[in-house]
Each structure stands twice: as structure tokens, then as C-alpha cells.
Write an enzyme that holds these catalytic residues in place. Structure first.
Site, PDB file in Angstrom:
ATOM      1  N   ASP A 235     -39.221  21.875  24.285  1.00  0.00           N
ATOM      2  CA  ASP A 235     -39.135  23.304  24.574  1.00  0.00           C
ATOM      3  C   ASP A 235     -39.964  24.036  23.513  1.00  0.00           C
ATOM      4  O   ASP A 235     -39.540  24.141  22.353  1.00  0.00           O
ATOM      5  CB  ASP A 235     -37.685  23.787  24.526  1.00  0.00           C
ATOM      6  CG  ASP A 235     -36.835  23.264  25.683  1.00  0.00           C
ATOM      7  OD1 ASP A 235     -37.163  22.173  26.205  1.00  0.00           O
ATOM      8  OD2 ASP A 235     -35.861  23.930  26.044  1.00  0.00           O
TER       9      ASP A 235
ATOM     10  N   LYS B 225     -39.315  29.062  30.744  1.00  0.00           N
ATOM     11  CA  LYS B 225     -37.991  29.336  30.183  1.00  0.00           C
ATOM     12  C   LYS B 225     -37.962  30.750  29.629  1.00  0.00           C
ATOM     13  O   LYS B 225     -38.908  31.187  28.976  1.00  0.00           O
ATOM     14  CB  LYS B 225     -37.696  28.304  29.091  1.00  0.00           C
ATOM     15  CG  LYS B 225     -36.379  28.479  28.346  1.00  0.00           C
ATOM     16  CD  LYS B 225     -36.205  27.343  27.341  1.00  0.00           C
ATOM     17  CE  LYS B 225     -35.004  27.569  26.425  1.00  0.00           C
ATOM     18  NZ  LYS B 225     -34.834  26.481  25.431  1.00  0.00           N
TER      19      LYS B 225
ATOM     20  N   LYS C 288     -35.921  27.871  33.639  1.00  0.00           N
ATOM     21  CA  LYS C 288     -34.739  27.719  32.786  1.00  0.00           C
ATOM     22  C   LYS C 288     -34.382  29.051  32.135  1.00  0.00           C
ATOM     23  O   LYS C 288     -35.019  29.455  31.171  1.00  0.00           O
ATOM     24  CB  LYS C 288     -34.985  26.654  31.709  1.00  0.00           C
ATOM     25  CG  LYS C 288     -33.802  26.467  30.740  1.00  0.00           C
ATOM     26  CD  LYS C 288     -34.106  25.409  29.696  1.00  0.00           C
ATOM     27  CE  LYS C 288     -33.022  25.327  28.631  1.00  0.00           C
ATOM     28  NZ  LYS C 288     -33.316  24.303  27.588  1.00  0.00           N
TER      29      LYS C 288
END
Length: 324
Positions: free
Chosen positions: A156, A224, A260
Site C-alpha cells: 500500500d 485506496k 479500498k
């Protein structure tokens, strides 16, 4: 203007050939109607689902949780306990599904991997000078490689919001490309890349749409919302804009990209609102942990409490399940 649904994916290479062409493309995307986006998100949030569908939604949400601990006081013991919980969220109920992943700092990847092994629960590591993204590229790439070498299944990364807000889109694009290359692993599949925007700092929904396309053009496997360290974090309208972007990107290229939302999603009711939105905006193909995740630390316990209520008819107290 963005490509039509029948556009040749190879034509998108020209979009990223220069700063000017990339800027022209991103600023040619349709603007987001702020009032319309917020109204639609609010409308979708009012949908109710019945008991059987709710039970299915709770189990689905559990399988989508990236169980997260990103604190300076994290210890190997805490991470190992979290990993064990991700595999068996409710040890008293073997029918309870496992979570999708455990998300930790790079130096904790080995501790998580030691417990998770080949269980199917992934290890996600935040990298690239999380959460600020303020570091030289070589440091960000070293951070990524260290996590991958330690066994991370997913990375991430955070974008350089200063560069994006200054209009240095090609710099952000090239950095994402470089990090994705650093996710490669010799002799096996590399780590999947989730690109964090920190939408609370991006100021407008138009910027959220632009950065979504920018990250997807650069090869992100997931986009995300947030690090969870800045407020506001995930919101329904922001996630709606991102879901529209992945839907349109698939129409243009044939490629699916995951979404996400992370930060501030704490209750089962909130999680179900997001699942309804995924189905209505992007489509049922995204109702899968391969394509939709929740970044959360406390959501799992509420999902477990609601699940127990449906199966037993009574609530277990919040202390019935281990604290995350």
C-alpha cells in the site's frame, strides 16, 4: 475527453507520453457534480436489506477486511495476535470466514507472515514513507523492496500529494510505475500494488477522479482512499467517485482495478452501505475481496457482533471478541 468504452487500450500510452498530454487528458475528464454525487451516495445509504441478505453481506464484508495496525507501539506479539485473528476471526465458530489481509508496517511483515504462512490471508505492508509520502524516490523504492523481500503479498503506497496538487502529474505517474516495478519478486508473482490518495487532502471530487485515472494508467491493482491518519478519511461520496472511475476504466480498457476505502469505517451498518454502493455503481463483479477491501482496525469486531446476533438472537458484548 476520456476514451470511449471501445477505445484501444494501447492508445492510452500516448496519454502518458508527456506532462502536457497527461494534463490534457486528466483535465479533460468529465467534472464531478458535487451535489449529485453526495445526493446519490446519501440515497444509496438508505437502502435496507433483509435478514438472509444481511447475513451474506456480513460474511462478505469479513472476507474484505484488511485488518490493520499502523501504530508506533506495534510489537511482533501484537502483529502475530492480529494475524491469528485474521485467520480465525471467531474461534468459537468455524463457519466464520477469514479476513482478506493483515496490514502492517514493513518491519512487521515477517512477524505476520510467520503466522499466516500459506493460509490464504495476505500480508499487506504500507510503504513509500507512509503516511506522508515525503521521501526521496530511492528511499521509497528501498522501503517497498524490503517489504516484498520480507514476504509482503500487497504493498500500500502513498502518492506525493504535493506533486499532484502542484500539477506534476507525470512525476506521480512515474513514481507509481517505479513502485510497481519494485513489487516484483524473483521466481514468483510479485506483490499487488494499492495506491493511496489521501482523499482528505485532495480538496475536490474532480481531483479524486483525476488521481484515480492517473493511478490506474500507471498500473495500480487497487486504488485506496486514505491512510487513516488524516480526516476526513473514507467517505461514501469519495468512494462513489472512485467506483465510477474503475467502472469507466474497465469499459475503456477491459481491465478491472480494485477499490479500498480506509479509515473511519467502524460499523456493520457502514460496511453494508459501501457494499450496496459497490453493487449499484461498479457492479456485482466488484463484490469480491479481490476487487474490494475495507481498511479497518475496529470494523471486524462489529461485524462479528452482528453476525453472532443473527445466529444466536442475542448480542455478545464488545469484550467477547479480542480487541484489535
Amino acid at each position: 475527453m476520456p476514451p470511449s468504452p471501445t477505445a484501444d487500450p494501447t492508445s492510452l500510452a500516448d496519454v502518458t507520453a508527456s506532462e502536457s498530454s497527461l494534463t490534457r487528458f486528466l483535465h479533460g475528464l468529465p467534472g464531478v457534480d458535487q451535489v449529485g454525487a453526495e445526493a446519490r451516495a446519501a440515497s444509496l445509504a438508505t437502502r435496507s436489506i433483509k435478514t438472509t441478505a444481511k447475513a451474506q453481506a456480513l460474511d462478505l464484508a469479513i472476507t474484505m477486511v484488511d485488518l490493520t495496525t499502523l501504530e508506533g507501539q506495534d510489537t511482533p506479539g501484537k502483529v502475530r495476535a492480529l494475524a491469528a485473528k485474521a485467520m480465525r476471526p471467531d474461534p468459537a465458530d468455524p463457519t466464520c470466514p477469514a479476513a482478506a489481509a493483515v496490514c502492517v508496517y514493513p518491519d512487521m511483515v515477517a512477524s505476520a507472515k510467520q503466522v499466516l504462512g500459506d493460509s490464504g490471508v495476505n500480508v499487506a505492508a504500507v510503504a513509500t514513507a507512509f503516511p506522508s509520502g515525503r521521501a526521496a524516490l530511492d528511499i521509497k523504492l528501498a522501503d517497498t523492496r524490503d517489504a516484498v523481500e520480507a514476504g509482503a503479498d500487497e504493498i500500500d503506497m502513498v502518492i506525493d500529494r504535493g506533486a499532484f496538487l502542484s500539477g506534476r502529474y507525470l512525476q506521480v505517474f512515474e513514481e507509481i510505475v517505479a513502485v510497481r516495478e519494485a513489487c516484483a519478486r524473483s521466481g514468483s508473482e510479485g506483490a499487488h500494488l494499492k495506491v493511496i490518495f489521501e482523499t482528505g487532502e485532495l480538496q475536490t471530487y474532480d481531483n479524486v477522479r483525476r488521481v484515480s485515472w492517473l493511478a490506474m494508467l500507471a498500473g495500480a491493482h487497487f486504488i485506496k482512499t486514505s491512510t487513516g491518519k488524516v480526516q476526513p478519511a473514507a467517505t461514501l461520496p469519495v468512494t462513489l467517485v472512485m467506483l465510477e472511475a474503475v467502472r469507466d476504466f474497465r469499459a475503456a480498457t477491459g481491465q478491472m482495478v480494485g477499490v479500498k476505502p480506509a479509515g473511519g469505517i467502524r460499523t456493520s451498518k457502514d460496511a453494508i452501505k459501501y457494499l450496496v454502493m459497490v453493487n449499484e455503481v461498479a457492479g456485482g463483479d466488484w463484490l469480491d475481496p479481490d476487487w474490494f477491501r475495507f481498511g479497518a482496525s475496529t470494523l471486524l469486531n462489529d461485524l462479528l457482533m452482528q453476525r453472532t446476533k443473527l445466529t444466536t438472537g442475542r448480542y455478545s458484548g464488545p469484550d467477547y471478541f479480542t480487541l484489535d
